[in-house]
Design a protein around this motif. Structure first.
Motif, PDB file in Angstrom:
ATOM      1  N   ARG A 129     112.365  35.995  40.735  1.00 46.90           N
ATOM      2  CA  ARG A 129     113.073  35.120  39.800  1.00 46.90           C
ATOM      3  C   ARG A 129     112.154  34.081  39.146  1.00 46.90           C
ATOM      4  O   ARG A 129     112.189  33.904  37.922  1.00 46.90           O
ATOM      5  CB  ARG A 129     114.214  34.417  40.543  1.00 46.90           C
ATOM      6  N   GLU A 130     111.329  33.422  39.931  1.00 49.51           N
ATOM      7  CA  GLU A 130     110.557  32.295  39.401  1.00 49.51           C
ATOM      8  C   GLU A 130     109.547  32.705  38.332  1.00 49.51           C
ATOM      9  O   GLU A 130     109.486  32.087  37.267  1.00 49.51           O
ATOM     10  CB  GLU A 130     109.886  31.539  40.543  1.00 49.51           C
ATOM     11  N   PRO A 131     108.716  33.728  38.558  1.00 48.04           N
ATOM     12  CA  PRO A 131     107.792  34.114  37.473  1.00 48.04           C
ATOM     13  C   PRO A 131     108.513  34.642  36.238  1.00 48.04           C
ATOM     14  O   PRO A 131     108.046  34.423  35.119  1.00 48.04           O
ATOM     15  CB  PRO A 131     106.915  35.192  38.115  1.00 48.04           C
ATOM     16  N   ILE A 168     111.524  33.588  35.154  1.00 52.44           N
ATOM     17  CA  ILE A 168     112.032  32.406  34.459  1.00 52.44           C
ATOM     18  C   ILE A 168     110.899  31.676  33.757  1.00 52.44           C
ATOM     19  O   ILE A 168     111.044  31.202  32.621  1.00 52.44           O
ATOM     20  CB  ILE A 168     112.765  31.481  35.455  1.00 52.44           C
ATOM     21  N   SER A 169     109.759  31.596  34.423  1.00 53.13           N
ATOM     22  CA  SER A 169     108.614  30.913  33.822  1.00 53.13           C
ATOM     23  C   SER A 169     108.191  31.590  32.524  1.00 53.13           C
ATOM     24  O   SER A 169     107.905  30.914  31.525  1.00 53.13           O
ATOM     25  CB  SER A 169     107.441  30.903  34.812  1.00 53.13           C
ATOM     26  N   LYS A 170     108.186  32.920  32.510  1.00 60.42           N
ATOM     27  CA  LYS A 170     107.819  33.649  31.286  1.00 60.42           C
ATOM     28  C   LYS A 170     108.814  33.384  30.175  1.00 60.42           C
ATOM     29  O   LYS A 170     108.432  33.044  29.043  1.00 60.42           O
ATOM     30  CB  LYS A 170     107.725  35.148  31.554  1.00 60.42           C
ATOM     31  N   ASP A 192     111.026  31.002  29.885  1.00 60.11           N
ATOM     32  CA  ASP A 192     110.987  29.586  29.482  1.00 60.11           C
ATOM     33  C   ASP A 192     109.888  29.329  28.454  1.00 60.11           C
ATOM     34  O   ASP A 192     110.089  28.612  27.471  1.00 60.11           O
ATOM     35  CB  ASP A 192     110.733  28.694  30.709  1.00 60.11           C
ATOM     36  N   SER A 193     108.731  29.927  28.678  1.00 52.60           N
ATOM     37  CA  SER A 193     107.578  29.637  27.824  1.00 52.60           C
ATOM     38  C   SER A 193     107.628  30.370  26.490  1.00 52.60           C
ATOM     39  O   SER A 193     107.036  29.913  25.515  1.00 52.60           O
ATOM     40  CB  SER A 193     106.285  30.015  28.551  1.00 52.60           C
ATOM     41  N   TYR A 219     117.056  29.173  22.720  1.00 51.17           N
ATOM     42  CA  TYR A 219     117.042  28.588  24.054  1.00 51.17           C
ATOM     43  C   TYR A 219     118.442  28.352  24.633  1.00 51.17           C
ATOM     44  O   TYR A 219     118.640  28.523  25.841  1.00 51.17           O
ATOM     45  CB  TYR A 219     116.239  27.292  24.071  1.00 51.17           C
ATOM     46  N   LYS A 246     120.521  31.597  32.392  1.00 50.18           N
ATOM     47  CA  LYS A 246     119.834  31.045  33.563  1.00 50.18           C
ATOM     48  C   LYS A 246     120.757  30.215  34.446  1.00 50.18           C
ATOM     49  O   LYS A 246     120.712  30.314  35.678  1.00 50.18           O
ATOM     50  CB  LYS A 246     118.643  30.206  33.082  1.00 50.18           C
TER      51      LYS A 246
END
Length: 785
Positions: free
Chosen positions: A682-684, A686-688, A690-691, A698, A705
């Motif tokens: 999940r975290e990587p 979301i990071s992608k 998000d960026s 958004y 999200k």
């Protein structure tokens, strides 16, 4: 003469009223018959009926003479259309939110009708039909609320019948306007019907609009032809049925978007503005006429005011014509919206939302419905044409170099075929792993080529990405491959002789509803042979869209689940015969669709799919893999009913298509099994996103999200966040069958080599005891059969 024209127009409208009502009655009867008919998916079927009912009411709304009646028809038709669309796409939604949303729609429409009833009753206007419509909505709501867990067929039938019955009642009782009265009605709405000068101006403007109509039609038709040839140039002719259907669907999609832009976006803003401007328009008109025009100064503000009044009056007449005439509505809507639709079609693929708004991909939805109903028929004809019987040794492939008694390995790649960076990023790893000496063959599972499996896309999306692969390549098709009636797939993966026989058999089963011909079949077979030679790709060994590879101790059983997660009777008989003959061997089954995916159990998609799951469990198949969902997931299904049999389920569909985010975004507490793992974590992910998500998109990402895309699913919204740039999370699997150590090893790879546990989310026994987060991932299953 004028009165005669009006009489003829009125007579025509009365005829149309009976025609519209008759069609509505037919739809209502079909709804009531649902419990008595053998319908595989009654929810989807009812969704189709409601969409037709919605189209009837929306079209009829253009004919209604009163503003309130028109708005009511469009609002009611819009709600019916939304309900129908939700039902047709019910598998894309979370179940409870879907039901709650439909209940809310009925509640909103019911309250609206009660409000109109009270308002009309207070003012002395006819109100009974609004009361009945409100009661009908509340009754439908109560049926869903109290009986939906008892008998879904009857609930769907009764609720749909009530909704369509309300549409019929509105169609028959609503007063319709006459197109010839447009100018007169506009002047009346302004309260200036006694003003002969304004009436004359309105008549003049109406005539000007009538003169412009043929000119508008000409450029609209020209615009549509240009769009058609643009789509045709991109898409080509389909070989399966009605050769021009896909580009035609794309143009119809452009028209739909144009009308939505015109009537759902621009028109409401125009209506709001007209409400405010109407407050002082009459006063402005009187101010202009206080002074005779021949006394105005050259630069008098009255000249500007009159020009604006004339423009506003002309626009009002044009809009009122749209209200009285469906053809005028289409003309005006396309005139306003087509430029926006063309712009949208051009920029949406760049914005990363092509699966939603690229109308060229909408043809896939048409093929989904058509191919879904024909897949099992086509497959049975293909099986018959192969000449093989459905015995335990049928459809068996024998790759060279495969050890018949000892160890061997193979590679499985799922859903590769978009031909974009997300697919190509895996190429070096696929070639490195697949060309190792111990690899015996490579299998592609599901959706080899997007969007419709057409032969014209195979060079760019299959042959070029896999150029350099030296081991035999086999495959099972996905739903997108069937959209081309499997012609492109058959020409590529079947032997030339089997391909020709299969396509001829399929062609005969379709009768005249196909553009496939013996000449086209020869062309497809020859094109595939040419590409195999030019790219030196070892493919073209199969006789069917399913197969088996086996040796003395292991059976790899590849099953085609088509478009709707179903197998035909002949393939089912073959599956049973292989399973029966393989009770003393380790069986790994590969399917086109997974039983577990996106953090949910998928086996209940239809009774046939659940039955297939039960069959594999009954024969104690320990290892099941599938594509279709575009990521990597692992679920351990514990023993059921004390049968002592554990099943291991892998989703392996990360071979190149846009990334599925359903599993990564799923709540760990709601997983269908206690032991699970998924890549990406999940975290990587979301990071992608998000960026890379732009500011205008958004809010949609926050919706996914934070609220899981309610009432939709995060998985359904995956394509909205398809960014073809690093970091990438594509994957594939190497399977090592090691009889020497009595085990199966499953090794997942990403774009930079073997994946590590730090790349995954996981829980329970999915991660081996003692494995550390930075260790390479490897699942080891015992070969105890």
């Amino acid at each position: 003469m004028e009165d005669n024209n009006k009489s003829n127009g009125l007579f025509s409208f009365i005829q149309q009223r009976y025609i519209f009502t008759g069609i509505g009655i037919l739809l209502a009867i079909l709804a009531l018959l649902i419990p008595f008919k053998d319908i595989a998916d009654p929810v989807t079927y009812m969704g189709g009926l409601l969409i037709w009912a919605a189209i009837l009411e929306i079209l009829h709304g253009f004919r209604r003479s009163e503003s309130q009646a028109r708005l009511s028809a469009w609002f009611s038709g819009g709600i019916t259309l939304l309900i129908g669309t939700l039902l047709i796409n019910n598998l894309l939604f979370q179940t409870e939110p879907l039901v709650q949303f439909i209940l809310l729609l009925f509640l909103i429409d019911g309250i609206r009708y009660f409000y109109i009833f009270l308002k009309n009753k207070k003012s002395g206007k006819p109100s009974t039909k609004y009361l009945l419509s409100g009661i009908g909505n509340i009754l439908a709501l109560l049926i869903i609320l109290f009986f939906r867990h008892k008998n879904i067929d009857w609930v769907v039938a009764l609720v749909g019948f009530l909704r369509i019955l309300g549409t019929i009642y509105n169609l028959f009782t609503s007063k319709m306007g006459v197109l010839e009265n447009v100018a007169e009605d506009v002047i009346k709405s302004m309260g200036l019907e006694e003003d002969s000068e304004l009436a004359a101006l309105a008549e003049e403007l109406e005539q000007e609009d009538a003169i412009r109509a043929p000119i508008d039609k000409s450029w609209i038709i020209t615009f549509l032809f240009i769009l058609f040839f643009i789509h045709l140039g991109r898409m080509g002719f389909d070989r399966s049925t009605f050769g021009i259907l896909s580009p035609v669907v794309a143009v119809i999609g452009d028209m739909f978007i144009a009308l939505v832009v015109a009537f759902a976006i621009i028109a409401p803003f125009r209506w709001i503005f007209r409400k405010f401007s109407g407050l002082f328009l009459n006063g402005l008109y009187h101010w202009v006429n206080k002074v005779p025009e021949d006394e105005w100064r050259k630069f008098s503000p009255r000249r500007l005011a009159k020009r604006w009044i004339k423009h506003d009056l002309g626009l009002s007449i044009s809009i009122r014509k749209s209200g009285y005439s469906f053809s005028a509505a289409i003309r005006n809507g396309l005139k306003i919206g087509l430029p926006f639709a063309a712009l949208l079609a051009a920029i949406m693929p760049v914005l990363g939302m092509s699966w939603y708004f690229d109308t060229e991909n909408w043809a896939s939805g048409v093929w989904d419905g058509y191919a879904g109903n024909r897949t099992e028929v086509w497959r049975e004809e293909i099986i018959a044409a192969s000449g093989e019987k459905t015995g335990p040794n049928a459809f068996k492939l024998n790759p060279e170099g495969m050890n018949q008694t000892g160890d061997f390995s193979f590679v499985v790649i799922g859903d590769p075929g978009e031909g974009d960076p997300s697919q190509l990023i895996l190429k070096d790893q696929i070639l490195e792993v697949s060309n190792k000496n111990d690899i015996s063959f490579v299998v592609i599972s599901s959706d080899i080529v997007y969007p419709s499996g057409a032969m014209r896309d195979y060079e760019r999306k299959f042959f070029l990405p896999f150029k350099g692969l030296k081991k035999p390549m086999y495959s099972i098709p996905g739903n997108h491959d069937w959209y081309d009636a499997l012609d492109g797939y058959t020409a590529t993966f079947f032997t030339p002789d089997a391909a020709k026989k299969a396509m001829e058999a399929r062609m005969r089963s379709d009768g005249l509803f196909t553009t496939t011909s013996p000449e086209v079949i020869d062309q497809l077979v020859n094109q595939a042979a040419y590409l195999r030679k030019e790219y030196q790709l070892p493919v073209g060994y199969q006789n069917a869209p399913f197969f088996q590879v086996s040796n003395d101790h292991f059976v790899f059983l590849a099953i085609d689940t088509g478009v709707r997660r179903k197998v035909d009777d002949k393939q089912l008989a073959w599956i049973k015969s292989v399973l029966e003959a393989s009770k003393d061997k380790y069986v790994m089954a590969l399917l086109g669709h997974p039983f577990y995916a996106i953090g949910e159990y998928q086996g209940d998609m239809n009774p046939d799919f659940r039955a297939l799951h039960d069959l594999l469990r009954a024969y104690k198949v320990p290892l099941i893999m599938a594509g279709d969902t575009h990521d990597l997931e692992y679920y351990i299904e514990p023993p059921q009913n004390n049968d002592g049999h554990t099943m291991h389920h892998f989703v392996n569909g990360g071979g190149g298509a846009y990334l599925s985010i359903g599993a990564a975004m799923a709540d760990p507490e709601t997983r269908p099994t206690a032991d699970w793992a998924n890549y990406p974590a999940r975290e990587p992910l979301i990071s992608k996103i998000d960026s890379l998500t732009p500011s205008w998109k958004y809010p949609a990402w926050v919706w996914v999200k934070e609220y899981d895309g309610y009432p939709f699913s995060a998985e359904w919204l995956s394509a909205a966040f398809d960014y073809n740039q690093a970091p990438y999370f594509q994957s594939f699997m190497e399977i090592k069958v090691e009889k020497s150590q009595n085990r199966i090893r499953l090794i997942p790879y990403g774009i930079n080599g073997q994946l590590r546990w730090s790349d995954f989310d996981f829980d329970g026994k999915s991660k081996p005891a003692g494995a550390k987060r930075n260790d390479l991932v490897e699942w080891i299953l015992p070969m105890n059969y």
